[in-house]
Design a protein around this motif. Structure first.
Motif, PDB file in Angstrom:
ATOM      1  N   LEU A  59      32.465   0.327-135.337  1.00  9.99           N
ATOM      2  CA  LEU A  59      31.459  -0.646-135.781  1.00  9.99           C
ATOM      3  C   LEU A  59      31.892  -1.402-137.036  1.00  9.99           C
ATOM      4  O   LEU A  59      31.449  -2.524-137.260  1.00  9.99           O
ATOM      5  CB  LEU A  59      30.106   0.033-136.008  1.00  9.99           C
ATOM      6  CG  LEU A  59      29.412   0.500-134.727  1.00  9.99           C
ATOM      7  CD1 LEU A  59      28.128   1.243-135.062  1.00  9.99           C
ATOM      8  CD2 LEU A  59      29.143  -0.666-133.787  1.00  9.99           C
ATOM      9  N   GLN A  62      33.582  -4.714-136.085  1.00 11.55           N
ATOM     10  CA  GLN A  62      32.760  -5.775-135.499  1.00 11.55           C
ATOM     11  C   GLN A  62      32.494  -6.973-136.401  1.00 11.55           C
ATOM     12  O   GLN A  62      32.659  -8.126-135.957  1.00 11.55           O
ATOM     13  CB  GLN A  62      31.438  -5.185-135.003  1.00 11.55           C
ATOM     14  CG  GLN A  62      30.623  -6.151-134.187  1.00 11.55           C
ATOM     15  CD  GLN A  62      29.287  -5.543-133.850  1.00 11.55           C
ATOM     16  OE1 GLN A  62      28.336  -5.760-134.584  1.00 11.55           O
ATOM     17  NE2 GLN A  62      29.234  -4.773-132.756  1.00 11.55           N
ATOM     18  N   ILE A 121      30.632  -1.595-129.763  1.00 14.00           N
ATOM     19  CA  ILE A 121      29.378  -0.858-129.549  1.00 14.00           C
ATOM     20  C   ILE A 121      29.603   0.271-128.549  1.00 14.00           C
ATOM     21  O   ILE A 121      29.217   1.412-128.800  1.00 14.00           O
ATOM     22  CB  ILE A 121      28.273  -1.813-129.060  1.00 14.00           C
ATOM     23  CG1 ILE A 121      27.926  -2.813-130.148  1.00 14.00           C
ATOM     24  CG2 ILE A 121      27.028  -1.010-128.632  1.00 14.00           C
ATOM     25  CD1 ILE A 121      26.979  -3.920-129.702  1.00 14.00           C
TER      26      ILE A 121
END
Length: 129
Positions: A59, A62, A121
């Motif tokens: 994450l 991202q 994710i």
């Protein structure tokens, strides 16, 4: 190059990142391309160090992906404008073909980056984050 041109180029750089001067000498253009590559290479080491420090899990990757995708989308839209203008003015066919290929590649890259962002994710869920 004349000093006044250097001054105008420096001012143009501060005014807008899109403003630049056309080069008619291939050697000058090669120099600009080499300078761009050298600047990017200098920044690459810093980016790699930062990425190693900050991207501790899926994450964390991202936000960087989304930032890059946003910037590329803006650049692709700019390239599309160049392509539309080149077509409307009937400019050189090879130029138009290369612009079209750059636009297509840019769109493909934005799709790949979106898919990669989605992977952060699913990878995080798989890893139990």
């Amino acid at each position: 190059m004349f000093p006044i041109r250097l001054t105008w180029q420096a001012l143009a750089t501060f005014a807008s990142p899109r403003v630049s001067f056309a080069h008619t000498d291939p050697e000058q253009l090669h120099q600009v391309l080499a300078e761009q590559a050298a600047a990017a290479n200098r920044e690459a080491a810093e980016h790699a160090t930062s990425a190693a420090a900050w991207n501790v899990d899926e994450l964390h990757v991202q936000p960087g992906l989304l930032e890059v995708r946003r910037d590329i989308l803006a650049d692709v839209h700019y390239l599309e404008g160049l392509l539309i203008g080149a077509r409307r003015r009937g400019l050189d066919r090879e130029l138009i073909e290369r612009l079209a290929a750059a636009v297509d590649t840019g769109h493909e890259l934005t799709v790949l980056l979106a898919d990669t962002a989605l992977t952060t994710i699913t990878a995080a869920h798989t890893a139990g984050h």
